[in-house]
Write a protein that holds these residues in place. Structure first.
Motif, PDB file in Angstrom:
ATOM      1  N   SER A  74       0.851  -1.192   0.000  1.00  0.00           N
ATOM      2  CA  SER A  74       0.000   0.000   0.000  1.00  0.00           C
ATOM      3  C   SER A  74       0.883   1.236   0.000  1.00  0.00           C
ATOM      4  CB  SER A  74      -0.910  -0.003   1.236  1.00  0.00           C
ATOM      5  OG  SER A  74      -1.806  -1.091   1.198  1.00  0.00           O
ATOM      6  N   GLN A  75       0.485   2.221  -0.776  1.00  0.00           N
ATOM      7  CA  GLN A  75       1.194   3.496  -0.859  1.00  0.00           C
ATOM      8  C   GLN A  75       0.185   4.604  -0.619  1.00  0.00           C
ATOM      9  OE1 GLN A  75       4.441   3.629  -1.139  1.00  0.00           O
ATOM     10  NE2 GLN A  75       4.852   1.512  -1.737  1.00  0.00           N
ATOM     11  N   GLY A  76      -0.100   4.882   0.662  1.00  0.00           N
ATOM     12  CA  GLY A  76      -1.122   5.869   0.987  1.00  0.00           C
ATOM     13  C   GLY A  76      -2.496   5.364   0.596  1.00  0.00           C
ATOM     14  N   ASP A  77      -3.184   6.116  -0.289  1.00  0.00           N
ATOM     15  CA  ASP A  77      -4.518   5.728  -0.759  1.00  0.00           C
ATOM     16  C   ASP A  77      -4.453   4.839  -2.005  1.00  0.00           C
ATOM     17  OD1 ASP A  77      -5.677   7.184   1.266  1.00  0.00           O
ATOM     18  OD2 ASP A  77      -5.790   9.020   0.065  1.00  0.00           O
ATOM     19  N   SER A  78      -3.260   4.477  -2.421  1.00  0.00           N
ATOM     20  CA  SER A  78      -3.094   3.655  -3.614  1.00  0.00           C
ATOM     21  C   SER A  78      -2.463   2.315  -3.257  1.00  0.00           C
ATOM     22  CB  SER A  78      -2.216   4.379  -4.643  1.00  0.00           C
ATOM     23  OG  SER A  78      -2.797   5.616  -5.029  1.00  0.00           O
TER      24      SER A  78
END
Length: 350
Positions: A315-319
């Motif tokens: 996961s990369q923040g909201d992505s």
């Protein structure tokens, strides 16, 4: 009976199939987002555990029987709150003895002072020798010193009474209880262990290669067992000497100011940054699980949603990273008015 040519039957069947396909095609309003290629931080995940920065082993300075030990494990206490007390019988006896000594020393001083004043007058009248006068003067000075010593002993005895009541040195939580009321307390033997939940760190062991890349104050992402949201922590301590057995270095990351309360001993995973890499990202809401398969609905130029299996990464923040299954520039469905189905025609926002 008149036979129908086979060619006419085929045409009729094809027409019926077309009508069924048109009848089952569904329109769904949805929102699309493009698959983007972006540079993200390369991370190395290291296991560790939560440790307290402030922990106190609460013991008594006096020997005596423990009283009023009503604190329970897990209980929160405030600074200055009474934890337990020690039977003060011995201390009370010492105070009375010291008070008696002060009274005797004070009486002796009064007597010595009277003798000194009398011999002072006699010496002025040359009725006594200088040697006799000096002896009385010395006795008076010794009496003064004896009174000072007795008063100091009384203050010391009274000071011991303060240690009969053991209070919390800081706000914290009782994590261990090593005695019960009625046990004999001895100086240096801990009775309670207290931790400050507001001052917690994560301790990990890292390789020499990773250690060379770290500096005090660097930020890292920490995931604590039992907490879904990752936390931000900063490196507060780097131990330069390596463990001679594992060849690793100890690193501590401060959790002070964390929005959640964590418990000491909890398992943690720390993600340290090691440069950058390029990856494909899609909004987290685009990733769905259908029939046990993780995938996304890809919408081509014909506006038809087609479910495609993908392999996800971190996961990369909201992505979310997509490691396989899509290419940059493709559009994926991130929101829909109805539950998306394979073959939906998507209309609405892009």
């Amino acid at each position: 009976m008149k036979r129908i040519p086979l060619s006419l039957l085929l045409v009729a069947a094809l027409g019926l199939t077309s009508q069924i396909a048109l009848a089952t095609e569904r329109t769904n309003e949805g929102k699309l987002a493009a698959v983007v290629q972006q540079s993200v931080a390369m991370t190395e995940v290291v296991p560790g555990s939560v440790v307290p920065d402030q922990q106190a082993k609460i013991a008594s300075r006096l020997m005596g029987y423990i009283r009023n030990l009503n604190i329970q494990v897990g209980q929160t206490v405030k600074e200055g709150e009474l934890l337990f007390s020690i039977d003060p019988t011995d201390i009370t006896g010492q105070i009375r003895q010291a008070q008696s000594g002060v009274a005797q020393a004070r009486a002796a001083l009064i007597d010595a002072k009277a003798d000194y004043e009398r011999f002072t007058n006699l010496y002025k009248q040359q009725s006594v020798t200088r040697q006799q006068f000096e002896k009385m003067k010395l006795q008076y000075e010794v009496a003064q010193q004896n009174l000072s010593a007795a008063e100091a002993g009384l203050e010391q005895a009274k000071g011991q009474m303060r240690y009969a009541e053991v209070k919390a040195p800081f706000d914290g939580v009782v994590v261990q209880k090593l005695a019960v009321a009625g046990d004999l307390a001895a100086p240096g033997n801990p009775i309670l262990i207290l931790e400050n939940r507001q001052l917690m760190s994560v301790q990990v062991e890292v390789s020499s290669d990773l250690y060379r890349l770290l500096s005090l104050g660097d930020q890292a992402q920490v995931i604590i067992e039992g907490h879904n949201q990752p936390l931000k922590a900063s490196i507060s301590n780097l131990v330069g000497s390596a463990n001679p057995i594992t060849r690793t270095h100890t690193v501590k990351l401060s959790l002070t100011g964390s929005p959640v309360v964590v418990n000491s001993g909890a398992f943690a995973r720390v993600a340290f940054q090691r440069g950058e890499r390029s990856t494909l990202l899609v909004p987290a809401s685009a990733v769905q699980v259908r029939g046990g398969i993780t995938g996304v609905f890809v919408v081509a130029d014909d506006q038809i949603a087609r479910f495609r299996m993908v392999r996800t990464g971190l996961s990369q923040g909201d992505s979310i990273e997509i490691q396989a299954g899509v290419v940059a520039g493709e559009r994926v469905l991130v929101e829909s008015r109805q539950t998306a189905l394979n073959g939906d025609r998507i209309v609405g926002g892009q």
